[in-house]
Each structure stands twice: as C-alpha cells, then as structure tokens.
Design an enzyme around this catalytic site. Sequence first.
Site, mmCIF file in Angstrom:
data_model
loop_
_atom_site.group_PDB
_atom_site.id
_atom_site.type_symbol
_atom_site.label_atom_id
_atom_site.label_comp_id
_atom_site.label_asym_id
_atom_site.label_seq_id
_atom_site.Cartn_x
_atom_site.Cartn_y
_atom_site.Cartn_z
ATOM 1 N N GLY A 75 0.827 -1.209 0.000
ATOM 2 C CA GLY A 75 0.000 0.000 0.000
ATOM 3 C C GLY A 75 0.857 1.253 0.000
ATOM 4 N N CYS A 331 5.147 5.655 18.781
ATOM 5 C CA CYS A 331 6.358 5.785 19.585
ATOM 6 C C CYS A 331 7.511 6.220 18.681
ATOM 7 C CB CYS A 331 6.742 4.438 20.173
ATOM 8 S SG CYS A 331 6.026 4.132 21.757
HETATM 9 N N1 PLP Z 1 -2.494 3.501 4.095
HETATM 10 C C1 PLP Z 1 -3.226 3.178 5.168
HETATM 11 C C2 PLP Z 1 -4.487 3.923 5.454
HETATM 12 C C3 PLP Z 1 -2.819 2.144 6.018
HETATM 13 O O1 PLP Z 1 -3.544 1.831 7.073
HETATM 14 C C4 PLP Z 1 -1.609 1.461 5.704
HETATM 15 C C5 PLP Z 1 -1.105 0.395 6.595
HETATM 16 O O2 PLP Z 1 -1.391 0.377 7.768
HETATM 17 C C6 PLP Z 1 -0.895 1.832 4.555
HETATM 18 C C7 PLP Z 1 -1.361 2.860 3.778
HETATM 19 C C8 PLP Z 1 0.369 1.137 4.168
HETATM 20 O O3 PLP Z 1 0.108 -0.126 3.603
HETATM 21 P P1 PLP Z 1 1.259 -1.233 3.563
HETATM 22 O O4 PLP Z 1 1.382 -1.772 4.952
HETATM 23 O O5 PLP Z 1 0.774 -2.279 2.596
HETATM 24 O O6 PLP Z 1 2.496 -0.574 3.085
#
Ligand code: PLP
Length: 402
Positions: A75, A331
Amino acid sequence: MSEERKTIYMDHAATTPVDPRVVEAMTPYFTEHYGNASSLHHKGRDASDAMENARETIADILGCRPREVIFTGCGTESDNLALRGVAFAQAESGKRHLITTPIEHHAISHTMEQLESKFGFQVTYLPVDSYGVVDPDDVGRAIREDTALVSVMYANNEVGTIQLLGEIAKITRAKGIPFHTDAVQAGGSLDLDVDRLGVDLMSLSAHKFYGPKGIGVLYARRRVKFWPMQTGGAHERKRRAGTENIPYIVGIAAALKLAHEGRESENGRLIALRDRLIQGVLDRVPDTQLTGHPTQRLPNSASFVFNYIEGEGILLNLDMLGVCASSGSACTSASLEPSHVMAAMGFPPEIAHGSLRLTLGKGSTAEDVTFVIDHLPGIVRKLREISPLVDSESYAPLAAVV
Ligand code: PLP
C-alpha cells in the site's frame, strides 16, 4: 503469555491472517508455475496467464479496465507512486500544488512533506471536523489554477471514519484534477467501484483483507499521467518495473474476491459486534469518548480515548490477558508523539495520549467482545489510580490537564 491463554486478536487494521484458501491459491506458483511472466516459453506464459487472470478479477471488482490495475509491492508503494508519479508529471506543465488532509497515513503525509520540502511543491491540508470528516466544499475552496492532485483517504486507519469521496469527486471532476484515494483500510469492507466513487487513482494492500503482506495495487484511470518511480524493464506497461511477484499477485486477487463475495454478510456481523463493543465500553468506563464518526465508520473499527491515562498502558495490560489491540500514538525513539490524526480532530495531546483502537475481523466472536467489555473497566481504573494526571482520591483531573 502462557501457552493455554487464548489470543483475542483485535488489531485487524494493523494486519490480518492470510485466509487458508488464499494460501492454497498461491502455493502452486512458488514451486510448480515458477516462470517469469516476461519469458516467451510455456513456463513464462503460465505465469503471465495467472497474472492477467488476477488483474481481470481485480478489475471486475473495481469496475475498471484490467490495464488500469498496476501491481505494486504494498500500500505504501501504491501511495508513493500515485503522489510522486502524478506530481512530477503535472509539474511538467507548471502544476505544483497538492491538496490532502492532515489525517492521512504516513505513506501519504511523509511523501507530501518530501514533495514540499525537497521538490518545491506546495501542499494544502484541508481541515477535518471533530469526527475526522473533510467537508467537500473545502476541497472546492482549496483548488487553484496550478493544482496537480487531490488525495483524500477513503477510511481512516486510526478512527475508522469514512470520507465523502463521491462528493469530493464531483468537484475534482468538474475542475479536471486527478483525485487519488488511499483505500488501504477500506479494501476488505467498502464499495471499491471506481466510477461510483469517482476516483482516478486508488491504493490497496492485500494484508488488510486476509491476503499476504508485501503486495499492493494501484488503480490508475486511463489518461491520468504519472511518472514511473521504478525504472527498468517494461513490466506493468512501463509503469512499475521489476519482475512480477506471481504468487502474491494470485494471492491479492484471491483475497479481494473472497472479501468482495462475503462483504455484505460479514459487514452485518461485524457492525453488530462493533456496536456492542462500543456501547459496552462507553457504558462501563467513565470519562471515555468514542473517536471517529459514530455511524460513518468502518464496520470493524471501534476507537476510544480514556481521559487521564496513556494508551500504551492499556495495550500492555490487555496483552497480558491475551488481547491484541493498538493505540493511536506512535512511539518515536526519543518521545511519545501524540497521534497527528487525533490532533487534527481537535483533541489536546494529554487526551490524545489515552487512545485505544480495537479492530475486529473474521475470527472475532461475541465472547471476545464480552471478554474485552468485562476486563477493560478494571484496567482503566487501575491505570487511573496510578496516573499522575488525576487525583487518586476523587478522580478529579489535576489542574495541568484541564
Ligand atoms: N495507508 C493506510 C491507510 C494504512 O492503514 C496502511 C497500513 O497500515 C498503509 C497505507 C500502508 O500499507 P502497507 O502496509 O501495505 O504498506
């Protein structure tokens, strides 16, 4: 934790276990169909066919063309590619203004900060209300002649609030400005039809919906121009170079299909559990507030602030009972930073420090919810008794807090 103690996993916003059906779908692509999708021989064609089938499965769910689906490493990478890729492409025609919110995941906010500090872009941060909702009219007011991109997350990872993407999209469309959404938290439970949502770019990540970690998707609408961030081979139509990870690509498609098919019934079940959890905690723990929107929130997400104490203390105590939860605070090595999301929603730091996020999932049961409702009041009471922020006799806040 002792062996016999059951784990109650209430941290599905952090990650989810991989569904065994997803593992089963992926397994042959490690050892049997191991070809490189770029190879011309039959092993390569097997791999390439599996990848294109996965792309079609995802495109069906998103209501887009298969070629608009780009596989990425996570993501975070999808967010980086959307923001930096579009920003650099738009800068070629003098557009250097970006619009976003102060409640985004760091994958967005840190990328925006870098575009501003190192590459000369200007970023407008839209205000949010006390539930964390963006007013679509503020998007209209923030747009300038040189606006290159608007990025507003679909659902917030800390407080679960869902944004009015359709309303925002009406405005960005009318002005012809690309609209990106970080849908990483929404992927498993909300509508992902890109035309209904009106988005031009959308980020997804498999590990939030019972797929493997380390695979993501960026949906990019045809004609939205962006620079690739990885250059090399002609993979993904030259938009993301690197040999494609076929087992994981098969995995993200299988996971998204399962989530999509089971969405309605699972959402209904989760909303009932979530609302019982929220009500139970609010009824039984004094000086507590729900954070995020009361109804326009993710089906699995319950989040709170408990006055006078720190979220970390609650987490450690819950963990001793086998409950995995999360706090909004991040943290850092030297200090405990209060959450930027809570700050943007108007919570003062001393209140924001007492945040707790409980996120339910496929394995969550009514008994799990009862267990947490029964044990949380005692944990909070115990922490308040030793809190330097509260008078231990009267429970009245000390002057410094108010
Ligand atoms: N965007 C949001 C809203 C998320 O909650 C997260 C992960 O917690 C990410 C992006 C990042 O995704 P990834 O863990 O696949 O890099």
